[in-house]
Design an enzyme around this catalytic site. Structure first.
Site, PDB file in Angstrom:
ATOM      1  N   ASP A 198      -8.404  -1.962  -2.776  1.00 33.55           N
ATOM      2  CA  ASP A 198      -7.185  -2.849  -2.575  1.00 33.55           C
ATOM      3  C   ASP A 198      -7.301  -4.170  -3.310  1.00 33.55           C
ATOM      4  O   ASP A 198      -8.127  -5.010  -3.160  1.00 33.55           O
ATOM      5  CB  ASP A 198      -7.082  -2.911  -0.930  1.00 33.55           C
ATOM      6  CG  ASP A 198      -5.632  -3.834  -0.687  1.00 33.55           C
ATOM      7  OD1 ASP A 198      -4.696  -3.052  -0.732  1.00 33.55           O
ATOM      8  OD2 ASP A 198      -5.492  -4.986  -0.314  1.00 33.55           O
ATOM      9  N   GLU A 286      -3.980   1.413  -5.768  1.00 28.63           N
ATOM     10  CA  GLU A 286      -2.648   1.645  -5.358  1.00 28.63           C
ATOM     11  C   GLU A 286      -1.863   1.446  -6.729  1.00 28.63           C
ATOM     12  O   GLU A 286      -2.150   1.085  -7.689  1.00 28.63           O
ATOM     13  CB  GLU A 286      -2.251   0.502  -4.610  1.00 28.63           C
ATOM     14  CG  GLU A 286      -1.103   0.553  -3.903  1.00 28.63           C
ATOM     15  CD  GLU A 286      -1.137  -0.583  -2.683  1.00 28.63           C
ATOM     16  OE1 GLU A 286      -0.588  -0.608  -1.777  1.00 28.63           O
ATOM     17  OE2 GLU A 286      -1.293  -1.760  -3.177  1.00 28.63           O
ATOM     18  N   CYS A 342      -6.381   6.925  12.495  1.00 27.47           N
ATOM     19  CA  CYS A 342      -5.807   8.195  13.108  1.00 27.47           C
ATOM     20  C   CYS A 342      -4.539   8.790  12.170  1.00 27.47           C
ATOM     21  O   CYS A 342      -3.875   9.883  12.301  1.00 27.47           O
ATOM     22  CB  CYS A 342      -5.272   7.935  14.537  1.00 27.47           C
ATOM     23  SG  CYS A 342      -3.904   6.571  14.404  1.00 27.47           S
ATOM     24  N   CYS A 358      -3.584  -0.790  15.251  1.00 25.67           N
ATOM     25  CA  CYS A 358      -2.911   0.403  15.328  1.00 25.67           C
ATOM     26  C   CYS A 358      -2.304   0.425  16.948  1.00 25.67           C
ATOM     27  O   CYS A 358      -3.071   0.367  17.684  1.00 25.67           O
ATOM     28  CB  CYS A 358      -3.791   1.730  15.138  1.00 25.67           C
ATOM     29  SG  CYS A 358      -2.992   3.141  15.225  1.00 25.67           S
ATOM     30  N   CYS A 361      -3.976   4.459  17.985  1.00 24.79           N
ATOM     31  CA  CYS A 361      -5.601   4.722  18.634  1.00 24.79           C
ATOM     32  C   CYS A 361      -6.160   3.366  18.835  1.00 24.79           C
ATOM     33  O   CYS A 361      -7.319   3.329  19.266  1.00 24.79           O
ATOM     34  CB  CYS A 361      -6.097   5.506  17.495  1.00 24.79           C
ATOM     35  SG  CYS A 361      -6.519   4.568  15.767  1.00 24.79           S
ATOM     36  N   ASP A 368      -6.785  -5.635   4.272  1.00 21.18           N
ATOM     37  CA  ASP A 368      -7.256  -5.059   3.284  1.00 21.18           C
ATOM     38  C   ASP A 368      -8.208  -3.844   3.285  1.00 21.18           C
ATOM     39  O   ASP A 368      -8.168  -2.903   2.152  1.00 21.18           O
ATOM     40  CB  ASP A 368      -7.822  -5.950   2.316  1.00 21.18           C
ATOM     41  CG  ASP A 368      -6.886  -7.331   2.059  1.00 21.18           C
ATOM     42  OD1 ASP A 368      -5.550  -7.176   2.223  1.00 21.18           O
ATOM     43  OD2 ASP A 368      -7.506  -8.433   1.814  1.00 21.18           O
TER      44      ASP A 368
HETATM   45 ZN   LIG Z   1      -4.612   4.604  14.540  1.00 19.82          ZN
END
Ligand SMILES: [Zn+2]
Length: 426
Positions: A198, A286, A342, A358, A361, A368
């Site tokens: 990244d 990317e 996830c 997240c 999860c 990064d």
């Molecule tokens: Zn997750």
């Protein structure tokens, strides 16, 4: 084809000749452009580079006002006509939609002090230890050793095709277009290795490799200091009255700072990308347009945006040189918004959010690092676009390899083991 670029150290007399040549190239461009526009108005067509050259040869002898032409190498004029020819063709292609990239405007007249000083030379070009010899300009000292290239030429593995001389801020550079013989290895020295990278704003780059190691390259200190100074200088500059002596002075200072920051950054990027290309068979980054879409006019951002392009280009030719591959993620792949744990995708993630959390999860990790891990997963999936990038090589600023320092246990959610920190030596 490889480009070798060196900073020149001309004597005052040589610098006058350099300026004269740049002026000649600019004059020829403007002269040719005026001729082309004249003809276009009457006949709806232009002159080719060869036509322009013929016209010029006739006119330079007929017009006593052009008698100064002989002070400069004829290459300077010839190449300006070729550049103009190309610019006109590109403009037409762009207009018809046959050319990739942003729309090109009609070629403009070049203004003294406004446009980039540059000209190209052919012919007797030689290299020494820390000198270069150019037609009409003679032997000039360089700020960096040229010996590596000289040796390649001596043993017949390299051939100089042309030399482009240009000025950035107050410094002159020569860039040689060189045909180099090189055996590209069929296989990478470390087969099966991969890393997701990244490219960042604060951190130069963050990588996660196939063994779960975290690799972080911080921007070197002079770069951060340079950016601070650049910000201050541009503020000062914007307050100066247009057309004043103070504004001219601050513009020169700004240009110098820009050049300095760009070269420090390029140096750091060269070291980091060489380490990546030699260390890993597959490097995943990317797509550039993702970052391009993030409209951000802040100065630091603008400077690092240039860095993204440079890093991509360097990784392209360096991975190829080492027998590896550069993999570029799909333009629409949300590497930052996707959870690397996830796979759920966030609807929104602002640039200010440096930590990825997240909601599905519960994974909490650096922004990064999360992106790099997602990119790494693309290396294995095979659902990616392989970049067959064969851009011009510009190792002029490359010097040595980045020191690879092993540091035990930096915190990285769900990962154990050591983290290698590629220290970009300042
Ligand atoms: Zn997750």
């Amino acid at each position: 084809m490889q480009a070798f670029r060196f900073a020149l150290d001309p004597s005052p007399a040589q610098e006058r000749v350099l300026r004269s040549h740049a002026g000649a190239a600019r004059f020829a461009w403007n002269w040719g452009l005026a001729k082309c526009m004249e003809r276009y108005a009457a006949e709806r067509r232009w002159y080719s580079a060869i036509d322009l050259q013929k016209l010029w040869n006739a006119e330079k002898k007929a017009d006593p006002g052009l008698a100064w032409w002989a002070q400069n190498s004829k290459c300077a004029y010839q190449e300006a006509f070729r550049n103009l020819d190309r610019a006109l063709r590109d403009y037409i292609k762009s207009k018809k939609g046959e050319r990739k990239g942003r729309k090109l405007g009609f070629p403009k007249f070049k203004k003294h002090g406004r446009s980039r000083d540059s000209f190209r030379l052919y012919g007797a070009i030689r290299c020494g230890r820390a000198t270069v010899t150019l037609p009409r300009l003679g032997t000039m000292r360089t700020h960096e050793p040229v010996l590596k290239l000289s040796r390649k030429i001596e043993d017949g593995t390299a051939r100089i095709l042309s030399a482009t001389v240009s000025r950035t801020a107050q410094r002159w550079f020569v860039s040689f277009a060189v045909e180099v013989e090189r055996d590209a290895p069929k296989h990478h020295a470390r087969p099966g290795t991969a890393i997701g990278v990244d490219l960042g704003v604060k951190t130069l780059l963050t990588g996660v490799d196939d063994r779960g190691r975290l690799i972080e390259v911080a921007g070197p200190k002079p770069l951060r200091a340079g950016l601070r100074r650049l910000r201050r200088a541009s503020r000062v500059h914007s307050r100066k009255r247009p057309g004043s002596a103070g504004r001219r002075k601050s513009a020169a200072r700004l240009a110098r700072l820009h050049a300095r920051v760009a070269s420090v950054r390029a140096d750091a990027l060269h070291k980091a990308t060489t380490a990546l290309a030699t260390g890993y068979e597959r490097v995943v980054v990317e797509d550039l347009n993702v970052t391009g879409m993030l409209a951000n006019r802040r100065l630091a951002r603008a400077v690092s945006d240039q860095g993204f392009g440079a890093a991509r280009r360097m990784l392209g030719y360096k991975t190829a040189r080492e027998g590896g591959t550069l993999v570029v993620s799909d333009r629409w792949y949300p590497s930052s918004k996707t959870c690397s744990g996830c796979g759920s995708v966030k609807a929104k993630l602002t640039l200010a959010e440096r930590i990825y959390q997240c909601d599905s999860c519960g994974l909490v990790t650096g922004r990064d690092v999360n992106a790099a891990r997602n990119l790494l997963s693309l290396a294995a999936s095979g659902a990616d676009r392989v970049n067959a990038c064969r851009a011009a090589v510009r190792p002029g600023l490359a010097a040595g390899r980045a020191a690879l320092k092993q540091e035990p246990g930096t915190a990285d959610a769900g990962q154990t083991g050591t983290a290698a920190i590629v220290a970009a030596v300042a």
